[in-house]
Enzyme design. Structure first.
Site, short mmCIF file in Angstrom:
data_model
loop_
_atom_site.label_atom_id
_atom_site.label_comp_id
_atom_site.label_asym_id
_atom_site.label_seq_id
_atom_site.Cartn_x
_atom_site.Cartn_y
_atom_site.Cartn_z
N HIS A 1 -8.58 3.51 8.22
CA HIS A 1 -8.91 2.23 7.97
C HIS A 1 -10.38 1.88 8.80
O HIS A 1 -11.24 1.41 7.91
CB HIS A 1 -8.16 1.16 8.17
CG HIS A 1 -6.91 0.78 7.68
ND1 HIS A 1 -5.57 1.42 7.74
CD2 HIS A 1 -6.87 0.05 6.26
CE1 HIS A 1 -5.03 1.13 6.71
NE2 HIS A 1 -5.49 0.27 5.86
N ASN B 1 0.73 -1.15 0.06
CA ASN B 1 0.00 0.25 -0.24
C ASN B 1 0.72 1.13 0.05
O ASN B 1 0.75 2.19 1.04
CB ASN B 1 -0.94 -0.08 1.14
CG ASN B 1 -2.17 0.84 0.87
OD1 ASN B 1 -2.39 1.42 0.06
ND2 ASN B 1 -3.24 0.65 1.83
#
Length: 422
Positions: free
Chosen positions: A349, A318
């Site tokens: 998140h 990521n």
């Protein structure tokens, strides 16, 4: 999930069309901005229905802040509003949908938009509200000197190439792409006369796109086979926990963690290919003279699978989110940058407890790995065999540490996480 794949495949076709028929030599910047925005809005509505209203509400709120807030506070207000709105939406996933909402819900695009809003706000603050000598070299390069127009802002946040799965890119890079300066700027960094060229070459992304599409097909194959056959839930099955030897449990933990990766490899690589197909993502020329199309790449699979340190692993996983965390948090944190960056990552998140187990554990693993590397690595560099043995051991330890750290991220809830850690 079907809508997600359909949108990305259609976006891939639209990207090729965009590059060929709406390239900078065929259409004005305004037309390119408008097309990218309208298609992005259409994809969002098609994929998420009325939930897509959350994306548009946050975008317009942030545009108001960008135009009305004072420059010294623009990055703070933008951050609080964007992260606050995202967090409220995350809360709804638990208390309204009770963990049952699909993984491809509207919060994914909202997370990407939040990254872009806060990135642009920080870079605008750097460009207008700070002196050049106060900035790092990277902050200076990415600083934005003027507030964007509404069309530029909407295009940056809602363009069809990144609205579904990202990645987040820098505002100046995106504007250079729309205006046709993106590739040219990178090519000027190389002395082509020394290489025997009379004029600048014209790099084509087709090869990079085909290569990345092959990776997506392989990832899809593994997703349909490995992921379905090795569920993470089995590692907390009572029979598995109490009747399987410890080393076997560790081995299976590695297998199920590997099985959880292909969906990320598929989604991120396909998103990268979509941007490349539109002509976006050129990063220059490597030492061998090959054209590179990895400016927006979100992962380096080889470096992930061969990582011999926790730092190397997370730097290649990521990638664009890691860059965002560094630019808006780590580089600006007044104290404890590592801890604050992990906490922001968890909050971004969502609010599932598993995320916090993962990222708080990640702080400890990062500090421990850094201490061990700094204090012991130099003892194992005296000869090639010893260095190879050290790399093998640190690879195994790193991979297992990652498995141990990320298992709660997949399981989400408290009970299975505690059971797993016990």
């Amino acid at each position: 999930q079907i809508n997600f794949v359909a949108c990305q495949l259609f976006a891939l076709l639209a990207a090729f069309w965009f590059r060929i028929y709406l390239g900078p030599s065929h259409a004005s910047s305004a037309v390119r901005h408008a097309f990218a925005t309208l298609f992005g809005i259409y994809f969002a509505v098609f994929c998420f229905g009325w939930y897509s209203i959350h994306l548009f509400v946050l975008v317009m709120m942030s545009y108001g802040i960008m135009n009305m807030a004072s420059i010294p506070n623009i990055h703070r207000y933008s951050f609080v509003v964007a992260m606050g709105y995202l967090t409220l939406c995350h809360i709804s996933r638990i208390y309204i949908f009770h963990y049952g909402i699909l993984t491809t819900d509207f919060s994914g695009p909202l997370m990407i938009i939040t990254q872009k809003i806060t990135t642009l706000a920080c870079q605008l603050h750097d460009g207008i509200g700070r002196q050049a000598e106060e900035l790092t070299a990277e902050q200076n390069r990415l600083a934005v000197k003027t507030r964007p127009s509404l069309l530029e802002y909407l295009s940056y946040l809602l363009n069809f190439m990144s609205i579904i799965a990202g990645p987040c890119s820098n505002y100046k890079d995106y504007i250079a792409f729309i205006e046709g300066r993106h590739v040219h700027m990178k090519l000027l960094e190389v002395n082509w006369k020394q290489k025997g060229y009379n004029r600048l070459p014209d790099p084509s992304p087709t090869g990079a796109v085909m290569y990345k599409l092959c990776i997506t097909l392989v990832s899809l194959f593994f997703f349909l086979t490995l992921t379905k056959n090795f569920p993470m839930a089995y590692i907390i099955d009572n029979e598995f926990l109490y009747k399987t030897p410890f080393l076997s449990r560790l081995g299976y933990l590695y297998v199920v963690t590997q099985a959880a990766k292909p969906k990320y490899y598929f989604a991120w690589t396909l998103a990268d290919a979509v941007n490349n197909a539109a002509g976006y993502g050129f990063s220059g020329v490597d030492e061998r003279g090959n054209f590179r199309w990895d400016l927006l790449s979100n992962l380096n699979i080889w470096n992930i699978e061969t990582a011999t340190s926790f730092k190397m692993y997370i730097e290649n996983w990521n990638i664009q989110t890691a860059a965002w965390l560094k630019r808006v948090c780590y580089d600006r944190a007044p104290w404890y940058p590592t801890a604050l960056t992990f906490i922001l990552s968890a909050l971004w998140h969502g609010i599932y407890p598993g995320y916090y187990f993962t990222f708080l554990t990640g702080i400890l693993i990062t500090l421990a790995a850094r201490a061990i590397r700094n204090n012991f690595r130099h003892y194992f560099l005296s000869s090639v065999p010893i260095k190879i043995a050290y790399n093998v051991v640190t690879w195994a330890v790193t991979q297992l540490a990652v498995c141990y750290t990320v298992a709660p991220f997949v399981m989400l809830a408290v009970e299975p996480t505690i059971k797993f850690y016990k």
